[in-house]
Design an enzyme around this catalytic site. Structure first.
Site, PDB file in Angstrom:
ATOM      1  N   SER A   1       0.841  -1.196   0.000  1.00 27.92           N
ATOM      2  CA  SER A   1       0.000   0.000   0.000  1.00 27.92           C
ATOM      3  C   SER A   1       0.874   1.243   0.000  1.00 27.92           C
ATOM      4  O   SER A   1       1.814   1.351   0.792  1.00 27.92           O
ATOM      5  CB  SER A   1      -0.912   0.036   1.227  1.00 27.92           C
ATOM      6  OG  SER A   1      -1.618   1.262   1.266  1.00 27.92           O
TER       7      SER A   1
ATOM      8  N   VAL B   1       7.225   2.563   4.291  1.00 25.93           N
ATOM      9  CA  VAL B   1       8.201   1.867   3.441  1.00 25.93           C
ATOM     10  C   VAL B   1       7.786   1.936   1.973  1.00 25.93           C
ATOM     11  O   VAL B   1       8.613   2.205   1.101  1.00 25.93           O
ATOM     12  CB  VAL B   1       8.405   0.407   3.903  1.00 25.93           C
ATOM     13  CG1 VAL B   1       9.338  -0.344   2.953  1.00 25.93           C
ATOM     14  CG2 VAL B   1       8.964   0.362   5.316  1.00 25.93           C
ATOM     15  N   CYS B   2       6.508   1.738   1.687  1.00 24.56           N
ATOM     16  CA  CYS B   2       6.027   1.805   0.296  1.00 24.56           C
ATOM     17  C   CYS B   2       6.171   3.218  -0.258  1.00 24.56           C
ATOM     18  O   CYS B   2       6.556   3.400  -1.417  1.00 24.56           O
ATOM     19  CB  CYS B   2       4.572   1.351   0.207  1.00 24.56           C
ATOM     20  SG  CYS B   2       4.322  -0.364   0.676  1.00 24.56           S
ATOM     21  N   ALA B   3       5.874   4.217   0.554  1.00 26.23           N
ATOM     22  CA  ALA B   3       6.011   5.606   0.121  1.00 26.23           C
ATOM     23  C   ALA B   3       7.476   5.921  -0.174  1.00 26.23           C
ATOM     24  O   ALA B   3       7.791   6.536  -1.201  1.00 26.23           O
ATOM     25  CB  ALA B   3       5.458   6.549   1.189  1.00 26.23           C
TER      26      ALA B   3
END
Length: 172
Positions: A55, A60-62
């Protein structure tokens, strides 16, 4: 035996057809943040970097999306996309807020076609139904030239290896 990854040290099984180096990259069409259909995988006039994340709404994804936006998008002869289960509306807001302009952000929310065709659908645990963290580089011939299934979902991928594989695939 099912393929697994880990979430905070606990194994979680993945569902779908595993795609490995040397395999044909499955062709999948997904909506982007403007609700336009984008086709990824298969042969193309450019090498492809396909990044799967759980997501965009996690740190971490951002961070991963921002790093690839800044670095991979400058690779000549390549396209870069991030695939998650986030709704296109949330992805649009994320891109606007974070200044993501150099890569496509695609949503697999409709039928999980990407996650199941690439074998990265989390099949159990608290993130069931989301994508595992993975990287695929697809050469112009449509074959997977690099794959990283990140062993711990909460950790970042190997950026240097992915970028090197993308540069190599784009130069061929």
């Amino acid at each position: 035996m099912p393929v697994t990854t880990k979430l905070k040290g606990n194994e979680v099984a993945l569902y779908g057809d595993q795609v490995n180096v040397g395999d044909n990259a499955p062709v999948v069409t997904l909506p982007n943040s403007a609700l336009e259909n984008v086709t990824i995988g298969g042969p193309s006039d450019k090498a492809q970097l396909i990044i799967a994340v759980p997501s965009l709404d996690t740190p971490v994804c951002a961070m991963e999306t921002t790093k690839f936006n800044n670095e991979a998008a400058s690779v000549e002869g390549a396209t870069v996309c991030v695939v998650s289960m986030d709704l296109p509306f949330a992805a649009k807001r994320f891109c606007s807020t974070e200044g993501i302009e150099n890569l496509q952000v695609l949503s697999d929310f409709k039928d999980k076609a990407f996650a199941t065709n690439y074998g990265v659908l989390i099949a159990e645990g608290p993130l069931r139904g989301l994508c595992a963290r993975a990287i695929f580089v697809v050469g112009k011939d449509g074959k997977v030239t690099y794959k990283e299934l990140v062993p711990e979902i909460t950790e970042e991928p190997n950026y240097e290896a992915a970028l090197a594989a993308l540069k190599e695939a784009a130069s061929k």
